[in-house]
Design a protein around this motif. Structure first.
Motif, PDB file in Angstrom:
ATOM      1  N   ALA A  16       0.830  -1.210   0.000  1.00 53.48           N
ATOM      2  CA  ALA A  16       0.000   0.000   0.000  1.00 53.48           C
ATOM      3  C   ALA A  16       0.866   1.261   0.000  1.00 53.48           C
ATOM      4  O   ALA A  16       0.549   2.234  -0.694  1.00 53.48           O
ATOM      5  CB  ALA A  16      -0.921  -0.005   1.208  1.00 53.48           C
ATOM      6  N   VAL A  17       1.941   1.235   0.757  1.00 56.76           N
ATOM      7  CA  VAL A  17       2.840   2.397   0.800  1.00 56.76           C
ATOM      8  C   VAL A  17       3.486   2.619  -0.564  1.00 56.76           C
ATOM      9  O   VAL A  17       3.660   3.754  -1.006  1.00 56.76           O
ATOM     10  CB  VAL A  17       3.910   2.204   1.902  1.00 56.76           C
ATOM     11  N   LEU A  18       3.810   1.519  -1.252  1.00 55.60           N
ATOM     12  CA  LEU A  18       4.459   1.633  -2.555  1.00 55.60           C
ATOM     13  C   LEU A  18       3.464   1.873  -3.694  1.00 55.60           C
ATOM     14  O   LEU A  18       3.870   2.065  -4.832  1.00 55.60           O
ATOM     15  CB  LEU A  18       5.279   0.364  -2.841  1.00 55.60           C
ATOM     16  N   GLY A  19       2.173   1.830  -3.405  1.00 51.62           N
ATOM     17  CA  GLY A  19       1.179   2.163  -4.406  1.00 51.62           C
ATOM     18  C   GLY A  19       0.597   0.988  -5.170  1.00 51.62           C
ATOM     19  O   GLY A  19      -0.045   1.183  -6.195  1.00 51.62           O
ATOM     20  N   PHE A  20       0.831  -0.211  -4.714  1.00 57.69           N
ATOM     21  CA  PHE A  20       0.277  -1.396  -5.368  1.00 57.69           C
ATOM     22  C   PHE A  20      -1.036  -1.765  -4.688  1.00 57.69           C
ATOM     23  O   PHE A  20      -1.090  -2.610  -3.806  1.00 57.69           O
ATOM     24  CB  PHE A  20       1.262  -2.567  -5.292  1.00 57.69           C
ATOM     25  N   GLY A  21      -2.109  -1.132  -5.117  1.00 56.64           N
ATOM     26  CA  GLY A  21      -3.404  -1.288  -4.462  1.00 56.64           C
ATOM     27  C   GLY A  21      -3.982  -2.681  -4.580  1.00 56.64           C
ATOM     28  O   GLY A  21      -4.557  -3.211  -3.631  1.00 56.64           O
ATOM     29  N   GLY A  22      -3.846  -3.308  -5.748  1.00 61.69           N
ATOM     30  CA  GLY A  22      -4.403  -4.647  -5.939  1.00 61.69           C
ATOM     31  C   GLY A  22      -3.727  -5.683  -5.073  1.00 61.69           C
ATOM     32  O   GLY A  22      -4.390  -6.523  -4.447  1.00 61.69           O
ATOM     33  N   ILE A  23      -2.422  -5.625  -5.032  1.00 63.21           N
ATOM     34  CA  ILE A  23      -1.659  -6.578  -4.209  1.00 63.21           C
ATOM     35  C   ILE A  23      -1.945  -6.327  -2.732  1.00 63.21           C
ATOM     36  O   ILE A  23      -2.095  -7.272  -1.953  1.00 63.21           O
ATOM     37  CB  ILE A  23      -0.148  -6.464  -4.508  1.00 63.21           C
ATOM     38  N   ALA A  24      -2.045  -5.067  -2.350  1.00 61.44           N
ATOM     39  CA  ALA A  24      -2.323  -4.729  -0.950  1.00 61.44           C
ATOM     40  C   ALA A  24      -3.693  -5.249  -0.535  1.00 61.44           C
ATOM     41  O   ALA A  24      -3.855  -5.803   0.553  1.00 61.44           O
ATOM     42  CB  ALA A  24      -2.233  -3.224  -0.743  1.00 61.44           C
ATOM     43  N   GLY A  25      -4.674  -5.090  -1.401  1.00 54.33           N
ATOM     44  CA  GLY A  25      -6.018  -5.577  -1.086  1.00 54.33           C
ATOM     45  C   GLY A  25      -6.075  -7.083  -0.975  1.00 54.33           C
ATOM     46  O   GLY A  25      -6.723  -7.633  -0.081  1.00 54.33           O
ATOM     47  N   ALA A  26      -5.395  -7.766  -1.891  1.00 55.49           N
ATOM     48  CA  ALA A  26      -5.383  -9.227  -1.858  1.00 55.49           C
ATOM     49  C   ALA A  26      -4.674  -9.739  -0.605  1.00 55.49           C
ATOM     50  O   ALA A  26      -5.154 -10.661   0.050  1.00 55.49           O
ATOM     51  CB  ALA A  26      -4.701  -9.775  -3.108  1.00 55.49           C
ATOM     52  N   ALA A  27      -3.541  -9.148  -0.272  1.00 59.24           N
ATOM     53  CA  ALA A  27      -2.801  -9.579   0.911  1.00 59.24           C
ATOM     54  C   ALA A  27      -3.583  -9.297   2.184  1.00 59.24           C
ATOM     55  O   ALA A  27      -3.570 -10.103   3.122  1.00 59.24           O
ATOM     56  CB  ALA A  27      -1.430  -8.894   0.960  1.00 59.24           C
ATOM     57  N   ALA A  28      -4.278  -8.180   2.222  1.00 63.16           N
ATOM     58  CA  ALA A  28      -5.091  -7.863   3.399  1.00 63.16           C
ATOM     59  C   ALA A  28      -6.255  -8.845   3.525  1.00 63.16           C
ATOM     60  O   ALA A  28      -6.603  -9.259   4.631  1.00 63.16           O
ATOM     61  CB  ALA A  28      -5.609  -6.440   3.315  1.00 63.16           C
ATOM     62  N   GLY A  29      -6.843  -9.226   2.410  1.00 65.18           N
ATOM     63  CA  GLY A  29      -7.925 -10.211   2.432  1.00 65.18           C
ATOM     64  C   GLY A  29      -7.449 -11.561   2.933  1.00 65.18           C
ATOM     65  O   GLY A  29      -8.125 -12.208   3.745  1.00 65.18           O
ATOM     66  N   ILE A  30      -6.294 -11.992   2.458  1.00 65.97           N
ATOM     67  CA  ILE A  30      -5.724 -13.267   2.912  1.00 65.97           C
ATOM     68  C   ILE A  30      -5.412 -13.199   4.398  1.00 65.97           C
ATOM     69  O   ILE A  30      -5.673 -14.149   5.143  1.00 65.97           O
ATOM     70  CB  ILE A  30      -4.468 -13.614   2.094  1.00 65.97           C
ATOM     71  N   ALA A  31      -4.853 -12.077   4.853  1.00 70.97           N
ATOM     72  CA  ALA A  31      -4.524 -11.922   6.271  1.00 70.97           C
ATOM     73  C   ALA A  31      -5.782 -11.987   7.126  1.00 70.97           C
ATOM     74  O   ALA A  31      -5.788 -12.603   8.194  1.00 70.97           O
ATOM     75  CB  ALA A  31      -3.798 -10.597   6.501  1.00 70.97           C
ATOM     76  N   LYS A  32      -6.871 -11.389   6.657  1.00 69.89           N
ATOM     77  CA  LYS A  32      -8.124 -11.400   7.403  1.00 69.89           C
ATOM     78  C   LYS A  32      -8.675 -12.822   7.512  1.00 69.89           C
ATOM     79  O   LYS A  32      -9.098 -13.244   8.590  1.00 69.89           O
ATOM     80  CB  LYS A  32      -9.146 -10.498   6.724  1.00 69.89           C
ATOM     81  N   ILE A  33      -8.654 -13.551   6.410  1.00 68.34           N
ATOM     82  CA  ILE A  33      -9.141 -14.936   6.417  1.00 68.34           C
ATOM     83  C   ILE A  33      -8.308 -15.798   7.356  1.00 68.34           C
ATOM     84  O   ILE A  33      -8.839 -16.552   8.173  1.00 68.34           O
ATOM     85  CB  ILE A  33      -9.137 -15.516   4.997  1.00 68.34           C
ATOM     86  N   LEU A  34      -6.984 -15.682   7.268  1.00 66.15           N
ATOM     87  CA  LEU A  34      -6.111 -16.476   8.128  1.00 66.15           C
ATOM     88  C   LEU A  34      -6.308 -16.132   9.601  1.00 66.15           C
ATOM     89  O   LEU A  34      -6.268 -17.016  10.459  1.00 66.15           O
ATOM     90  CB  LEU A  34      -4.650 -16.275   7.735  1.00 66.15           C
ATOM     91  N   PHE A  35      -6.530 -14.860   9.894  1.00 59.23           N
ATOM     92  CA  PHE A  35      -6.739 -14.465  11.280  1.00 59.23           C
ATOM     93  C   PHE A  35      -8.013 -15.081  11.845  1.00 59.23           C
ATOM     94  O   PHE A  35      -8.027 -15.583  12.963  1.00 59.23           O
ATOM     95  CB  PHE A  35      -6.793 -12.944  11.411  1.00 59.23           C
ATOM     96  N   PHE A  36      -9.088 -15.071  11.057  1.00 63.05           N
ATOM     97  CA  PHE A  36     -10.343 -15.636  11.544  1.00 63.05           C
ATOM     98  C   PHE A  36     -10.258 -17.157  11.676  1.00 63.05           C
ATOM     99  O   PHE A  36     -10.825 -17.732  12.605  1.00 63.05           O
ATOM    100  CB  PHE A  36     -11.515 -15.218  10.669  1.00 63.05           C
TER     101      PHE A  36
END
Length: 53
Positions: A16-36
């Motif tokens: 997200a800091v580097l401006g890669f919105g798609g990768i940031a969104g996908a990684a955040a989604g995976i992190a959310k699923i793994l956390f739950f």
């Protein structure tokens, strides 16, 4: 499992800091699923441990 969740959230933040919105969104989604999944397994572990004692 919690370690993987933290890893993906760090990847999401860096992307997200580097401006890669798609990768940031996908990684955040995976992190959310793994956390739950971790949270559910942790609660199940606590319940089974309480039943055994």
């Amino acid at each position: 499992m919690l370690r993987w969740s933290i890893t993906f959230i760090v990847i999401a933040l860096v992307a997200a800091v580097l401006g890669f919105g798609g990768i940031a969104g996908a990684a955040a989604g995976i992190a959310k699923i793994l956390f739950f999944v971790f949270l559910v397994l942790f609660v199940i572990s606590l319940l089974t441990r309480g039943v055994r004692k």
